[in-house]
Design a protein around this motif. Structure first.
Motif, mmCIF file in Angstrom:
data_model
loop_
_atom_site.group_PDB
_atom_site.id
_atom_site.type_symbol
_atom_site.label_atom_id
_atom_site.label_comp_id
_atom_site.label_asym_id
_atom_site.label_seq_id
_atom_site.Cartn_x
_atom_site.Cartn_y
_atom_site.Cartn_z
ATOM 1 N N HIS A 116 7.953 -16.764 40.627
ATOM 2 C CA HIS A 116 7.206 -15.668 41.246
ATOM 3 C C HIS A 116 5.989 -16.300 41.932
ATOM 4 N N GLU A 128 2.184 -16.496 40.667
ATOM 5 C CA GLU A 128 1.913 -16.823 39.259
ATOM 6 C C GLU A 128 1.570 -18.304 39.153
ATOM 7 N N ARG A 159 4.757 -11.989 44.808
ATOM 8 C CA ARG A 159 5.642 -12.218 43.678
ATOM 9 C C ARG A 159 7.066 -12.553 44.150
ATOM 10 N N HIS A 200 5.490 -18.661 33.656
ATOM 11 C CA HIS A 200 5.155 -17.425 34.368
ATOM 12 C C HIS A 200 3.791 -16.926 33.926
ATOM 13 N N THR A 201 3.303 -15.890 34.623
ATOM 14 C CA THR A 201 2.131 -15.140 34.167
ATOM 15 C C THR A 201 2.521 -13.671 34.184
HETATM 16 ZN ZN LIG Z 1 6.991 -14.159 36.576
#
Ligand SMILES: [Zn+2]
Length: 339
Positions: A58, A61, A100, A144-145
């Motif tokens: 994404h 992130e 994203r 990820h975040t």
């Molecule tokens: Zn993500």
């Protein structure tokens, strides 16, 4: 003793003792120019397993980018046994747009694996990445975040019913593991399905480098490499306390029942007790506050950062803790024992 082997991909080869920085073509722009992702392959002099570290599937992130970059370029790989495939920015078009999803019809690269060379642009990109750099690995860490506007405490998502995946997840030494197979098309699920046991690490919020989280994740990467015997001087760590949230366990996104401005009373990672006030929602006239209370005692794994909500927007992600974990957490955090 086994000999260390070269790592090969479509178009190249990295011999034992060699590190290569590659800009690998995964697609083409409207201008016909190559879309290239950065890849660093570190092949140790000694034999061992192959693991990947990936981030920014994404594009907004960012925390994981710094984790992968530091492992690739700031760690001493002199004693490394095995190979590290470092992919700091998987989704370059989204990264450039700071979005994203792929800016092409908003496709989610993290639902496009294992990819397909004859399908959509997203699946073609996923195929190039998957076949060359993920599938050949024994294990993998995908960073990820939280989605923009929210934040997560550092935790792992992994299919704990798969022993190979559980081994990676446990070695990562986070306090919280949320167990599930993962959505179809997600990197961790599809990589695990072909023998590259992969976990997702969720850490913090989008659009940031959050140093304490990055440092903590780097320690955990060392622990995973120790588990696989890749760093001879490191040991597998234990996080002090751990809770594994199974599919059926109580966890909930608490959603706003009123639109307005949120005053959050807690931070990510806080323990809240049943009936504690988590936040209040006010309108601009401050005439009527809506109070949101914890429906059960649990851990705030994720909370919103952007304080504006419509009814139905998620406020926080709360997971129930068993008695023993709660007490261990109280001891380590010394949370509000006195109140
Ligand atoms: Zn993500």
């Amino acid at each position: 003793m086994d000999e260390a082997e070269p790592f090969t991909y479509d178009g190249g080869r990295v011999d034992p003792g060699e590190t290569q920085n590659v800009r690998y073509t995964v697609s083409e722009t409207y201008m016909g120019d190559p879309v290239r992702i950065p890849v660093t392959i570190v092949n140790g002099e000694r034999p061992g397993p192959t693991g990947f570290l990936s981030a920014a599937a994404h594009g907004d992130e960012l925390n994981g980018i710094e984790v992968v970059r530091e492992v690739a370029h700031e760690w001493d790989h002199e004693t490394l046994a095995g190979t590290l495939v470092c992919l700091p920015v998987l989704n370059v078009p989204a990264f450039l747009a700071q979005e994203r999803y792929l800016p092409i019809y908003d496709r989610d690269l993290n639902r496009s694996f294992p990819g397909n060379p004859d399908s959509t642009s997203a699946k073609r990109m996923a195929d190039r990445i998957f076949r060359n750099f993920l599938e050949p690995c024994d294990f993998g860490l995908d960073f990820h975040t939280s989605t923009r506007g929210r934040t997560n405490m550092l935790h792992v998502r992994a299919d704990m019913d798969d022993p190979a995946v559980a081994r990676v997840a446990n070695a990562f030494a986070s306090n919280v593991i949320i167990s599930s197979e993962g959505p179809s098309g997600s990197l961790r699920r599809e990589a695990s399905a072909v023998g590259a046991a992969a976990i997702t690490i969720e850490m913090g919020e989008a659009h940031r480098f959050q140093r304490p989280l990055i440092d903590s994740a780097l320690e955990s990467v060392r622990s995973v490499l120790a588990e696989f015997g890749m760093l001879p001087t490191e040991v597998v760590q234990w996080p002090g306390w751990r809770t594994v949230i199974e599919n059926g366990d109580e966890k909930t996104w608490i959603r706003a029942d009123a639109g307005g401005l949120v005053d959050m009373h807690h931070q990510r990672g806080d323990l809240v007790y049943e009936d504690d006030v988590i936040c209040t929602i006010a309108n601009p006239f401050k005439t009527e506050d809506t109070t949101v209370r914890a429906p059960f005692t649990g851990l705030l794994v994720g909370i919103l950062e952007n304080p504006l909500v419509y009814p139905g927007n998620p406020l926080c992600h709360l997971v129930r803790l068993d008695e023993r974990t709660r007490r261990a957490l109280e001891r380590t955090q010394e949370v509000r024992g006195e109140t």
